[in-house]
Scaffold this active site. Sequence first.
Site, PDB file in Angstrom:
ATOM      1  N   LEU A 129      28.051 -47.038  12.642  1.00  0.00           N
ATOM      2  CA  LEU A 129      26.628 -47.169  12.336  1.00  0.00           C
ATOM      3  C   LEU A 129      26.430 -47.440  10.849  1.00  0.00           C
ATOM      4  O   LEU A 129      25.562 -48.209  10.443  1.00  0.00           O
ATOM      5  CB  LEU A 129      25.897 -45.880  12.731  1.00  0.00           C
ATOM      6  CG  LEU A 129      24.410 -45.786  12.377  1.00  0.00           C
ATOM      7  CD1 LEU A 129      23.612 -46.799  13.195  1.00  0.00           C
ATOM      8  CD2 LEU A 129      23.895 -44.371  12.626  1.00  0.00           C
ATOM      9  N   ALA A 130      27.237 -46.782  10.018  1.00  0.00           N
ATOM     10  CA  ALA A 130      27.168 -46.951   8.565  1.00  0.00           C
ATOM     11  C   ALA A 130      28.514 -46.601   7.981  1.00  0.00           C
ATOM     12  O   ALA A 130      29.307 -45.866   8.585  1.00  0.00           O
ATOM     13  CB  ALA A 130      26.070 -46.068   7.971  1.00  0.00           C
ATOM     14  N   SER A 131      28.770 -47.125   6.777  1.00  0.00           N
ATOM     15  CA  SER A 131      30.042 -46.855   6.119  1.00  0.00           C
ATOM     16  C   SER A 131      29.789 -46.656   4.631  1.00  0.00           C
ATOM     17  O   SER A 131      29.086 -47.459   4.006  1.00  0.00           O
ATOM     18  CB  SER A 131      31.012 -48.024   6.339  1.00  0.00           C
ATOM     19  OG  SER A 131      32.271 -47.748   5.783  1.00  0.00           O
ATOM     20  N   SER A 133      31.432 -44.556   0.789  1.00  0.00           N
ATOM     21  CA  SER A 133      32.638 -44.515  -0.048  1.00  0.00           C
ATOM     22  C   SER A 133      33.688 -43.542   0.464  1.00  0.00           C
ATOM     23  O   SER A 133      34.885 -43.800   0.366  1.00  0.00           O
ATOM     24  CB  SER A 133      32.256 -44.124  -1.472  1.00  0.00           C
ATOM     25  OG  SER A 133      31.598 -42.868  -1.485  1.00  0.00           O
ATOM     26  N   ALA A 135      33.446 -41.763   3.742  1.00  0.00           N
ATOM     27  CA  ALA A 135      33.554 -41.679   5.199  1.00  0.00           C
ATOM     28  C   ALA A 135      32.711 -42.757   5.854  1.00  0.00           C
ATOM     29  O   ALA A 135      31.965 -43.475   5.184  1.00  0.00           O
ATOM     30  CB  ALA A 135      33.102 -40.292   5.667  1.00  0.00           C
ATOM     31  N   GLN A 136      32.849 -42.874   7.181  1.00  0.00           N
ATOM     32  CA  GLN A 136      31.960 -43.739   7.944  1.00  0.00           C
ATOM     33  C   GLN A 136      31.464 -42.978   9.157  1.00  0.00           C
ATOM     34  O   GLN A 136      32.026 -41.959   9.561  1.00  0.00           O
ATOM     35  CB  GLN A 136      32.633 -45.053   8.320  1.00  0.00           C
ATOM     36  CG  GLN A 136      33.680 -45.009   9.397  1.00  0.00           C
ATOM     37  CD  GLN A 136      34.268 -46.408   9.647  1.00  0.00           C
ATOM     38  OE1 GLN A 136      34.334 -47.249   8.755  1.00  0.00           O
ATOM     39  NE2 GLN A 136      34.712 -46.639  10.868  1.00  0.00           N
ATOM     40  N   VAL A 137      30.388 -43.511   9.772  1.00  0.00           N
ATOM     41  CA  VAL A 137      29.662 -42.778  10.801  1.00  0.00           C
ATOM     42  C   VAL A 137      29.633 -43.581  12.098  1.00  0.00           C
ATOM     43  O   VAL A 137      29.372 -44.789  12.085  1.00  0.00           O
ATOM     44  CB  VAL A 137      28.221 -42.489  10.325  1.00  0.00           C
ATOM     45  CG1 VAL A 137      27.385 -41.912  11.457  1.00  0.00           C
ATOM     46  CG2 VAL A 137      28.241 -41.540   9.138  1.00  0.00           C
ATOM     47  N   LYS A 152      30.854 -38.194  11.747  1.00  0.00           N
ATOM     48  CA  LYS A 152      31.262 -38.648  10.419  1.00  0.00           C
ATOM     49  C   LYS A 152      32.766 -38.425  10.266  1.00  0.00           C
ATOM     50  O   LYS A 152      33.264 -37.320  10.512  1.00  0.00           O
ATOM     51  CB  LYS A 152      30.497 -37.871   9.348  1.00  0.00           C
ATOM     52  CG  LYS A 152      30.779 -38.304   7.924  1.00  0.00           C
ATOM     53  CD  LYS A 152      29.874 -37.559   6.947  1.00  0.00           C
ATOM     54  CE  LYS A 152      30.128 -37.983   5.522  1.00  0.00           C
ATOM     55  NZ  LYS A 152      29.243 -37.268   4.573  1.00  0.00           N
ATOM     56  N   ASP A 286      23.536 -35.147  -4.314  1.00  0.00           N
ATOM     57  CA  ASP A 286      23.910 -36.547  -4.064  1.00  0.00           C
ATOM     58  C   ASP A 286      22.717 -37.261  -3.428  1.00  0.00           C
ATOM     59  O   ASP A 286      22.831 -37.898  -2.379  1.00  0.00           O
ATOM     60  CB  ASP A 286      25.130 -36.606  -3.137  1.00  0.00           C
ATOM     61  CG  ASP A 286      25.848 -37.953  -3.216  1.00  0.00           C
ATOM     62  OD1 ASP A 286      25.601 -38.701  -4.172  1.00  0.00           O
ATOM     63  OD2 ASP A 286      26.648 -38.244  -2.318  1.00  0.00           O
TER      64      ASP A 286
END
EC number: 2.7.-.-
Length: 545
Positions: A129-131, A133, A135-137, A152, A286
């Site tokens: 779904l998203a990536s 720095s 990890a990615q999801v 994640k 963050d």
Amino acid sequence: MRPSEIKRLYFIIRTLLNYGLDELIPKNRLSWAIRLWRRSLFWMPNKHKDKVLGERLRLALQELGPVWIKFGQMLSTRRDLFPPAIADQLALLQDRVSSFDGNLAKKTIEDALEGPVETWFDDFDITPLASASIAQVHTAVLKENGQAVVLKVIRPDILPVIQADIHLMYRLANMVPLLPDGRRLRPKEVVREYEKTLLDELNLQREAANAIQLRRNFENSPMLYVPEVYPDLCRENVLIMERIYGIPVSDIAALHEQGTNMKLLAERGVQVFFTQVFRDSFFHADMHPGNIFVSREHPDDPQYIGIDCGIVGSLNKEDKRYLAENFIAFFNRDYRKVAELHVDSGWVPPDTNVEDFEFAIRTVCEPIFEKPLAEISFGHVLLNLFNTARRFNMEVQPQLVLLQKTLLYVEGLGRQLYPQLDLWKTAKPFLESWLKSQIGVKAVIRSIKEKAPFWAEKLPELPELVYDSLKQQRRLQSGVERLAEQMKQQQAAQRKANFSLGIGATLFVCASLFYLAGAPVAPWVLMFFGILTWVTGWWQSGKMK
């Protein structure tokens, strides 16, 4: 430097030059030495001349890895410092970093959970779904309750890359104190703090705990919603969390389209930050736009949704108090108070001239008041404050580095959402209320309530504690008396020894005089008694050691 560090440094320089990022150096700063150095590296030409500068910068940071991507994410919030062509490209680093193979992510999840994903999830999507720095999801549906969730997954083999960059940063930090004013920057402490935050972010079980804490702090709050985490399924490299469907806070057009109250949204961003810092001592550190969404519900009463709690910060009571008082003094333009607080807190040397420091702070800060954010260049303000810090030997405070970074995020976010936001007007009432809650009768009553269970537990032991204390005091008094008596005896013996040594020396002198006068017997008699007396004094003196 070790060979691995030299290799990494070479890779960083080669990457920056291969993307032609030496163009970022202003031409008026290109000294003959820098030009000569660049021309000597003729085998590292710009290989991406067909791409615009902003895209080249993004791709270079992405290729260098998570440490550099994090840096780019922070820069992406400062649209006052960069033209849109660069800022828009850097914003892609927030959640559109190149992904890794989804099958590898699936295998990582199955290894962590010790079983096929179908055991716990339906509809697992192999496409991320998203990536970002670190990890990615991926998305799925939780079998036990039908809840849509995200999984994640930490990038494989990322730790060695981070460690290599951190080692290199430590090497460079060792060189910084050799520069003029370098020691004041406390580079090692700053790198150590950054290392801790990065390594903490690699542990997703820590992130899960942070998210649970933050969710509890803002439970039923209209300002911030934190998705539910499923800790039983979380591992060090895998996190399972409720899927949310908010609008990315950076999608200003979508927020306007649904009629979002942008002024209230911007104000709540400031309120959420100060609430986390001062009320909870636990803040999301963050807060770049890739981690912040806005709920699609009730746009007239907008609510933030916060994700990715891998980096959090906290302040102790002393730092919170000094920070709040500094903010209040700034808002009241009491620059004398600001200068005194900096001295009292130890942030500047105790011999700092308060009058000069006050005048310097006034010169920097006075122009920024009573202006909307759109008219304030915080980049220039920070630069001027840095020069002021150099002049007065102000040390960098490592415990405030995360807070300073988060402040930059909040300010950048406020600028994008509602440029007319009055930051001071929004924050001042909150800080004044918080300071009042820390002093006075209410604070005393609250402190008594907090400590009442401890006192109730210790109350039955009070008579025994009082008896033991009195007994110990008597023993201590007896010991003090014995020590005083021993010192008295030693002093008396020392006086005797000194007297004997003095008599012995006197007899030596008299013996010498008689000998010179030609007396036959007296010198030897006096010499004998002088030696005897002197040895006695020396012996007495040795016994006391």
